[in-house]
Motif scaffolding. Structure first.
Motif, PDB file in Angstrom:
ATOM      1  N   LEU A 195       0.885  -1.154   0.000  1.00 32.52           N
ATOM      2  CA  LEU A 195       0.000   0.000   0.000  1.00 32.52           C
ATOM      3  C   LEU A 195       0.924   1.205   0.000  1.00 32.52           C
ATOM      4  CD1 LEU A 195      -3.086   0.567   0.266  1.00 32.52           C
ATOM      5  CD2 LEU A 195      -2.630   1.046   2.645  1.00 32.52           C
ATOM      6  N   GLU A 196       0.958   1.849  -1.118  1.00 35.76           N
ATOM      7  CA  GLU A 196       1.909   2.941  -1.246  1.00 35.76           C
ATOM      8  C   GLU A 196       1.194   4.261  -1.394  1.00 35.76           C
ATOM      9  OE1 GLU A 196       5.360   0.761  -3.810  1.00 35.76           O
ATOM     10  OE2 GLU A 196       3.384   0.993  -4.712  1.00 35.76           O
ATOM     11  N   MET A 197       1.950   5.255  -1.108  1.00 38.22           N
ATOM     12  CA  MET A 197       1.401   6.592  -1.183  1.00 38.22           C
ATOM     13  C   MET A 197       2.375   7.413  -1.996  1.00 38.22           C
ATOM     14  SD  MET A 197      -1.169   8.133   0.376  1.00 38.22           S
ATOM     15  CE  MET A 197      -1.634   9.342   1.558  1.00 38.22           C
ATOM     16  N   ASN A 198       1.829   8.182  -2.888  1.00 41.38           N
ATOM     17  CA  ASN A 198       2.746   9.096  -3.533  1.00 41.38           C
ATOM     18  C   ASN A 198       2.224  10.512  -3.384  1.00 41.38           C
ATOM     19  OD1 ASN A 198       0.948   9.839  -5.582  1.00 41.38           O
ATOM     20  ND2 ASN A 198       1.564   8.105  -6.837  1.00 41.38           N
ATOM     21  N   GLU A 199       3.009  11.395  -3.909  1.00 40.00           N
ATOM     22  CA  GLU A 199       2.723  12.789  -3.626  1.00 40.00           C
ATOM     23  C   GLU A 199       1.636  13.364  -4.492  1.00 40.00           C
ATOM     24  OE1 GLU A 199       5.254  12.701  -0.724  1.00 40.00           O
ATOM     25  OE2 GLU A 199       4.592  14.669  -1.357  1.00 40.00           O
TER      26      GLU A 199
END
Lengths: 527, 235
Positions: free
Chosen positions: A79-83
């Motif tokens: 589960l990734e988050m980017n800007e």
């Protein structure tokens, strides 16, 4: 919720939740996803109150651990988050609905990757473990050519969430190489094995595995593992995962999964495996961030992620003292009793079958349930269903599919699990255990371990119809009993199988029938 | 509540609405696998296109019920899928798929056909015009039935079809993930124009299932039958 879905999908059982038209407050995203407490605990622990951010993804690693201790990473769910923020989404319920959709997609995808089928078949030969960590995604353990599937993305005003899964394609099991690779990973996990440093037990594993390759090794008999399992259970710390996993390692030759082996028979113990795989988590920065209510389920709580043993609550320090305590046989009864009322769902249905299993296998198995303390028991129970049915249905190696092709040489179909034969390494194990194991084994295998070719089932017709066989029953039985003894005594014949419990059933029946005859004769002498 | 009215709908694939996106999936299966394969795909789509039951409250807000899910194992395919826990929905789908399967079998064609799942919105029109059905998403699964001779082939087919279905599920999820047009959340008076509220436990978007059997020439035969699973009885 993501972690719950993933882990539940790898429990090896079918999940069923009901739709209800009236919402209950605790159903996040309007999906009925039961929360397995220990999973929540694990997740919270790993997250330590932080939300994923760039470079700090939440990863759930699913790996497979065989009865011999070899493990292989199967999947990594990230589960990734980017800007990249989606400022256009102003309405929070849009995000909420999309997250709900994401979870639904996750439900669908978790059944579609290869690991699902593997996890449904877990039991005797291997277990599926999970590990949650928070940080950089590590895909190196997946072998070459791993594939990635994206479950979904959701843009939010603070960033874009992406949920994906990288799964291994190459399921060929590279034993020693794999094993060499593990210690570093285990280094991270080392916290988990509470009392014994993993490295100390590593030497054991190669032996085990190599032996296997030579066709001489046998899967530790169910009884063997049970004993080992039991022991660790009784003395292990509350954290289930810890002792199932550690125990295996530390008790040595019967590798971690040994427990698992039994577990299926035992049902309850198995559940540990699943949870126990939490081999740690990266020492994530401890922070007590306030969970943003936007993603409450995923990131709630700020827990101290320092100690693995705190996994399950009342952390009892220390790992698995090798005290060969007698399995709490008595407790097992309690355990079993506890099982039933606890979880009314399909879990409990499995309980009765677990008792069947225990009967067929050996008494030692019973101890398994007993040891865990209450906290664990409670949690175990929920998973009784997960594994209990397995052994019944998938007892033979034949059910294993491709991943274990490497094991094929030593896993001939219908091999009997020979309780009489201890894995060469097992001498190291506590002797009392072995002793009891042997006795267990002998009782189980005296009439058992007949070659599967001699289908014991035929015994009964033969038994009841003397005229079919031109020999008397005594001779018949003697004939049938001799071969098994030979094979069980000769370690070279790797006649082992995971079907021990199933195969021993007709054998045991035959034994009993034979005894009935003697008893009848005895009764006659009394008259 | 408004009386049931028939719905002037568009033919499948002929998206009248501008926003109707269409997805096509193709599978080759054995006759006995048709049902399970179709159910797997349709259920997966509907899983994503169903919500809990809405409960409208006074101030114009609403609460949403919970959707449960369950795993389904296929008997003829090495495959498992997740569907919404709703017996009514399952029955409806099974009925449609059953009819499709029967039509495939009895059509005498080469065993090619397609089943379509269309999501639509109703737009009320003034009398004397009946309501319009405006599709906004259309899923079509093309099926090619194969006949296998040996048991070994069938076993291989089990696995292969299982793998194929895995791919299809991934495809479905990819489409779902695009977050393209979805009808706006309706007010209480409009809810029946967007959602199928006839089920007790879940609330899928309005949908209809139809199928076509293709004859060996590849043309669609007159047996284009439109099965309306939901209400919309002809006047």
């Amino acid at each position: 919720q993501t972690v719950q879905v993933i882990v539940q999908a790898r429990l090896g059982e079918k999940i069923c939740t009901r739709s209800s038209s009236s919402p209950t407050g605790s159903d996040w995203f309007n999906l009925a996803i039961k929360d397995i407490p220990e999973v929540t605990h694990e997740a919270k622990k790993a997250l330590a109150g932080q939300l994923p951010a760039v470079g700090r993804s939440m990863c759930v690693e699913i790996s497979l651990k065989t009865s011999e201790g070899d493990s292989m990473e199967l999947e990594i769910w990230c589960l990734e988050m980017n800007e990249k923020c989606d400022k256009e989404i102003k309405v929070s319920y849009t995000v909420y609905n999309r997250l709900s959709l994401l979870l639904k997609s996750l439900l669908a995808i978790t059944r579609v990757t290869p690991a699902y089928r593997l996890s449904r078949k877990q039991g005797h030969e291997y277990v599926i473990l999970y590990r949650i960590y928070f940080g950089e995604v590590q895909l190196s353990g997946l072998g070459e050519g791993f594939q990635t599937v994206r479950v979904g993305t959701v843009g939010t005003p603070v960033g874009t969430i992406t949920l994906s899964c990288a799964y291994r394609i190459n399921l060929a099991f590279m034993s020693t190489r794999q094993f060499e690779r593990t210690p570093p990973i285990m280094g991270i996990i080392i916290d988990h094995f509470v009392d014994r440093p993993y490295p100390s037990s590593s030497p054991m594993h190669p032996c085990n595995y190599r032996a296997g390759e030579d066709n001489a090794a046998v899967y530790p008999s169910v009884e063997d593992s049970q004993e080992v399992c039991t022991t660790s259970f009784s003395t292990s710390p509350p954290s289930q995962c810890v002792f199932t996993v550690t125990k295996a390692h530390f008790q040595t030759p019967p590798p971690v999964v040994t427990d698992t082996l039994k577990v299926p028979v035992m049902g309850l113990a198995f559940s540990h495996q699943l949870s126990s795989s939490r081999l740690s988590y990266q020492p994530a920065a401890l922070g007590v961030g306030s969970a943003d209510m936007g993603y409450p389920v995923l990131f709630a709580g700020g827990l101290n992620a320092a100690h693995p043993h705190q996994l399950m609550g009342p952390g009892k320090e220390g790992g698995v003292p090798p005290v060969p305590s007698q399995p709490a046989h008595g407790t097992q009864a309690d355990q079993e009793r506890m099982c039933t009322p606890l979880d009314g769902g399909h879990y409990s249905a499995a309980t009765p079958s677990s008792s069947e299993d225990t009967e067929t296998v050996s008494n030692s198995s019973e101890g398994k349930c007993g040891s865990p303390r209450d906290l664990l028991e409670t949690i175990f129970i929920r998973k009784v269903g997960a594994f209990v049915n397995k052994p019944i249905n998938q007892v033979t190696m034949a059910n294993l599919d491709i991943p274990f092709a490497m094991f094929a040489p030593k896993n001939v179909e219908l091999e009997d699990n020979d309780p009489m034969v201890n894995p060469p390494e097992s001498p190291d194990t506590d002797s009392p255990l072995q002793g009891s194991l042997h006795s267990e084994g002998s009782s189980g295998s005296s009439t058992g371990n007949t070659h599967d070719d001699f289908v014991m089932i035929d015994f009964k017709p033969a038994f009841s119809k003397d005229d079919i066989l031109p020999m008397d029953l005594g001779t018949f039985y003697r004939e049938f009993q001799n071969p098994p003894q030979l094979s069980s005594l000769s370690i070279d014949i790797g006649a082992q199988s995971m079907a021990e419990d199933l195969d021993s059933l007709p054998e045991k029946l035959a034994v009993h029938e034979k005894n009935v005859k003697e008893f009848d004769a005895f009764v006659e002498t009394l008259q | 509540s408004s009386p049931l009215r028939s719905c002037r709908g568009a033919a499948p694939g002929a998206g009248r609405a501008m926003n109707c996106r269409a997805e096509v999936l193709e599978v080759s299966v054995e006759a006995r696998q048709v049902e399970e394969a179709m159910l797997a795909v349709l259920h997966t789509v509907l899983l994503h296109r169903s919500t809990g039951k809405f409960h409208y409250k006074k101030e114009g807000t609403y609460s949403i019920g919970t959707v449960g899910t369950q795993d389904v194992d296929c008997d003829f395919i090495d495959f498992a899928y997740v569907r919404v826990s709703s017996e009514e929905l399952d029955r409806a789908l099974r009925k449609a798929v059953g009819e499709f399967k029967d039509a495939l079998r009895s059509s005498g064609s080469d065993g090619m056909g397609q089943i379509s799942l269309e999501f639509y919105q109703k737009k009320k029109s003034r009398w004397p015009f009946s309501d319009e059905c405006i599709p906004w998403e259309l899923w079509t699964v093309k099926v090619n039935v194969v006949n296998l001779a040996t048991e070994q082939e069938r076993q291989i087919c089990r696995e292969k079809v299982g793998e194929k279905l895995c791919e299809k599920i991934i495809n479905v999820v990819e489409v779902m993930n695009r977050h393209e047009y979805l009808p706006k959340m309706p007010t209480q008076s409009e809810v029946d124009n967007v959602f199928d509220t006839s089920l007790r436990d879940v609330q899928p978007y309005l949908y209809k299932i139809s199928y076509q059997i293709t004859d060996s020439l590849g043309a669609s035969v007159t047996t284009t039958m439109r099965r309306l699973i939901k209400d919309t009885l002809a006047l």
